[in-house]
Design a protein around this motif. Sequence first.
Motif, mmCIF file in Angstrom:
data_model
loop_
_atom_site.group_PDB
_atom_site.id
_atom_site.type_symbol
_atom_site.label_atom_id
_atom_site.label_comp_id
_atom_site.label_asym_id
_atom_site.label_seq_id
_atom_site.Cartn_x
_atom_site.Cartn_y
_atom_site.Cartn_z
ATOM 1 N N GLU A 99 3.715 -8.295 8.474
ATOM 2 C CA GLU A 99 3.586 -6.958 7.914
ATOM 3 C C GLU A 99 4.859 -6.154 8.159
ATOM 4 O OE1 GLU A 99 0.160 -5.259 9.743
ATOM 5 O OE2 GLU A 99 -1.273 -6.553 8.684
ATOM 6 N N GLY A 100 4.993 -5.086 7.416
ATOM 7 C CA GLY A 100 6.120 -4.182 7.598
ATOM 8 C C GLY A 100 5.839 -2.844 6.939
ATOM 9 N N SER A 101 6.774 -1.895 7.114
ATOM 10 C CA SER A 101 6.577 -0.556 6.567
ATOM 11 C C SER A 101 7.938 0.093 6.356
ATOM 12 C CB SER A 101 5.722 0.288 7.520
ATOM 13 O OG SER A 101 5.560 1.589 7.021
ATOM 14 N N VAL A 102 8.042 0.940 5.313
ATOM 15 C CA VAL A 102 9.255 1.686 5.061
ATOM 16 C C VAL A 102 8.861 3.095 4.612
ATOM 17 C CG1 VAL A 102 9.405 0.881 2.660
ATOM 18 C CG2 VAL A 102 11.457 1.662 3.832
ATOM 19 N N GLU A 105 -5.111 1.702 -0.998
ATOM 20 C CA GLU A 105 -5.577 0.324 -1.012
ATOM 21 C C GLU A 105 -4.394 -0.635 -1.216
ATOM 22 O OE1 GLU A 105 -8.624 -2.507 -3.659
ATOM 23 O OE2 GLU A 105 -8.262 -0.399 -4.178
ATOM 24 N N PHE A 106 -4.435 -1.786 -0.519
ATOM 25 C CA PHE A 106 -3.410 -2.796 -0.724
ATOM 26 C C PHE A 106 -3.580 -3.434 -2.102
ATOM 27 C CE2 PHE A 106 -2.409 -2.559 3.751
ATOM 28 C CZ PHE A 106 -1.076 -2.925 3.793
ATOM 29 N N LEU A 107 -2.455 -3.561 -2.823
ATOM 30 C CA LEU A 107 -2.450 -4.127 -4.163
ATOM 31 C C LEU A 107 -1.487 -5.311 -4.211
ATOM 32 C CD1 LEU A 107 -2.137 -0.779 -6.161
ATOM 33 C CD2 LEU A 107 -4.242 -2.045 -5.669
ATOM 34 N N ALA A 108 -1.734 -6.243 -5.163
ATOM 35 C CA ALA A 108 -0.825 -7.379 -5.329
ATOM 36 C C ALA A 108 0.531 -6.882 -5.803
ATOM 37 C CB ALA A 108 -1.413 -8.370 -6.326
ATOM 38 N N TYR A 109 1.600 -7.365 -5.179
ATOM 39 C CA TYR A 109 2.957 -6.967 -5.545
ATOM 40 C C TYR A 109 3.451 -7.864 -6.664
ATOM 41 C CZ TYR A 109 8.011 -6.282 -5.175
ATOM 42 O OH TYR A 109 9.324 -6.027 -5.451
ATOM 43 N N VAL A 144 5.484 3.140 2.360
ATOM 44 C CA VAL A 144 5.002 1.920 1.720
ATOM 45 C C VAL A 144 4.802 0.869 2.804
ATOM 46 C CG1 VAL A 144 5.524 0.038 0.125
ATOM 47 C CG2 VAL A 144 6.080 2.392 -0.515
ATOM 48 N N ASP A 145 3.538 0.508 3.036
ATOM 49 C CA ASP A 145 3.213 -0.601 3.929
ATOM 50 C C ASP A 145 3.172 -1.870 3.083
ATOM 51 O OD1 ASP A 145 2.726 0.966 6.344
ATOM 52 O OD2 ASP A 145 1.001 1.744 5.247
ATOM 53 N N TYR A 146 3.612 -2.999 3.658
ATOM 54 C CA TYR A 146 3.630 -4.251 2.891
ATOM 55 C C TYR A 146 3.299 -5.402 3.819
ATOM 56 C CZ TYR A 146 8.362 -4.078 4.904
ATOM 57 O OH TYR A 146 9.417 -3.964 5.753
ATOM 58 N N ARG A 147 2.832 -6.467 3.202
ATOM 59 C CA ARG A 147 2.495 -7.652 3.994
ATOM 60 C C ARG A 147 2.598 -8.893 3.102
ATOM 61 N NH1 ARG A 147 -3.903 -5.884 4.527
ATOM 62 N NH2 ARG A 147 -4.585 -6.562 2.446
ATOM 63 N N ALA A 148 2.851 -10.039 3.762
ATOM 64 C CA ALA A 148 2.954 -11.327 3.074
ATOM 65 C C ALA A 148 2.135 -12.355 3.844
ATOM 66 C CB ALA A 148 4.404 -11.792 2.962
ATOM 67 N N THR A 149 1.387 -13.188 3.119
ATOM 68 C CA THR A 149 0.545 -14.223 3.712
ATOM 69 C C THR A 149 0.955 -15.566 3.138
ATOM 70 O OG1 THR A 149 -1.284 -12.645 3.864
ATOM 71 C CG2 THR A 149 -1.833 -14.983 4.086
ATOM 72 N N SER A 202 0.865 -1.183 0.000
ATOM 73 C CA SER A 202 0.000 0.000 0.000
ATOM 74 C C SER A 202 0.898 1.228 0.000
ATOM 75 C CB SER A 202 -0.911 0.002 1.229
ATOM 76 O OG SER A 202 -1.508 1.280 1.415
ATOM 77 N N LEU A 203 0.661 2.158 -0.944
ATOM 78 C CA LEU A 203 1.445 3.383 -1.043
ATOM 79 C C LEU A 203 0.690 4.530 -0.388
ATOM 80 C CD1 LEU A 203 3.847 5.019 -2.091
ATOM 81 C CD2 LEU A 203 2.623 5.248 -4.287
ATOM 82 N N ASP A 204 1.322 5.144 0.637
ATOM 83 C CA ASP A 204 0.776 6.330 1.304
ATOM 84 C C ASP A 204 -0.652 6.112 1.787
ATOM 85 O OD1 ASP A 204 3.183 7.610 0.823
ATOM 86 O OD2 ASP A 204 2.494 8.462 -1.082
ATOM 87 N N GLY A 205 -0.911 4.936 2.416
ATOM 88 C CA GLY A 205 -2.206 4.664 3.022
ATOM 89 C C GLY A 205 -3.279 4.258 2.048
#
Length: 598
Positions: free
Chosen positions: A220-223, A189-193, A207-212, A184-187
């Motif tokens: 989850e993580g964030s940079v 919607e989460f999109l497929a990477y 950039v927030d990110y997550r893996a399932t 997710s960029l700047d809050g």
Amino acid sequence: MLRRLVIGLLSAMIGLFIVPTAATAQQQVLTWTAGNSVTQYLSAPATAVAGTATVIFDNSRAAGNTTGMPHTLTFDTTTPGYNHDVDLNITANPYDENGGYYEAEITLTPGTYRYHCVIPGHGMMVGELVVTADGGDPDPDTTAPEVAAAVTGQQDDDGDYLGSAEVAITATDAGSGVDAVEYSLDGGEFLAYDGPVAVTEIGGHTVDYRATDVAGNTAEGSVSFAIVEDADPDTTAPEVAAAVTGEQDDDGDYVGSAEVAITATDADSGVAAIEYSLDGGEYTHYHMAVVVAEVGGHTVDYRATDVAGNTAEGSVSFTIVEEAGPDPDTTAPEVGAEVAGERNDDGDYVGSVEVAITATDAGSGVDVVEYSLDGGEFLAYDGPVAVAEVGGHTVDYRATDLAGNTAEGGVSFTIVEEAGPDPDTTAPEVGAEVAGERNDDGDYVGSVEVAVTATDAGSGVDVVEYSLDGGEFVAYDGPVAVTEVGGHTVDYRATDVAGNTAEGGVSFTIVQEGEPGDCPDGRATVTIDGIDTGVANADLGDGCTINDLIDEAGDYENHGQFVRHVGDVVRPLADDGILTQREVGAILRAAARSQIGR
């Protein structure tokens, strides 16, 4: 990430036949089907459980291959990150000896397998098979994936990025495997990477990110970083080019197919995307060489865009022509004949002769050899022709190759009587033996073989013939196999060179294998476990139907054994002309979908 992307893509394009994860390993039948496409299998399983499994690879006409396109089903044993303990490589096409239908037994372990088609030009036919522990979840995965992100780009002294930055996300999972990676960029919607995220807007960003993983665990993580204006922005477009490869004829056209490989480089902000358009169609993301197989002229337009938004374009045109077939065979076979026998001083043959015919063809090959005795009907030649009648004779002969070319010839000779007062007037001795398994009533179970023997101490045996159930007498060339249930009679006769004939006959009854009983399944169409195939439930001539032979209520150790049993039943029916290959495929697919034996 790759597992999620590949399986997600295939799931969107094709209907997957999925084996329930609650099934035991012994019950598994994993089915792949292929057709005319070089970009995807028509169907493929996505999940399985650890243990043994029956693999069905169906590239038959019944499954949808109408062009004779060959395909393989190959398990990857080299790419890191996958299980490498199954070595499976099946090549199939609708016109091979199996009609494009193959079965194999494999053993699976927990993890992920990668499969693909290794035939050149079929590179997009790829997928993954996720295998869980036997029984579903005796050792469930409760550990989340490991996920991280790295930001790259040119930075100033304050650590800010000049003009643009790229965020690359990596994820691994040692348990059930990564299922999905999102960002997710700047809050937003989460999109497929699906590749590094390019960010060019001036200002601060997060950039927030997550893996399932496949078991549903999420990490989850964030940079965060800042982008400032670049005093020397990238205004130079990438360098992009395309190369066409393939077999070419003398005119420079490509024979059968061609591959277009696109390359792009950018020394400043870096390449962000490569796209192509085939014959004026919509631009598509480029990720591997483009295979073009349609005969005719083609144009591939391509373009590359760098992170700064600069775009370079190009185009390449070429022509594909059909593959040339072999030169037609226009040369007739070589055919000849030799006459053998005892000759007198006048060159005539004493008592009898044999005429041996030979034929060869270096082109398409000999198809049929025939002969005619004394102007009679041409007959198929299957061995030396014996002639014993006194007088003049002519044997005409001909050979035809597979291309239809015919060569002819003929030989003439005279036969005179044998000297001596004792011509052969005694018929041969001829008999027959019936062999096979018998039941308590003396009937034969399933099939018999009738062996005919003949001897003649005089002029010698000339021909042995037999007739089955009152039919036409035909030449005997080995034991006669009879499999049809019911009563039968085999009449036989032997004639010696002098023309004396002896006859005989044997009768017997054949019953079905297994316990005797009625064959009650009179349904109109073949139905397996409630699945109607639409194939007529034909009466096989003995009161039994196809469904009777399939025997849904039989005792099967597992589902795979039932599917193999159905194959053993229906394939001979296709050989006998009772079923078509398409109908065989419909019945086998119904068996695979059924619950029998599970």
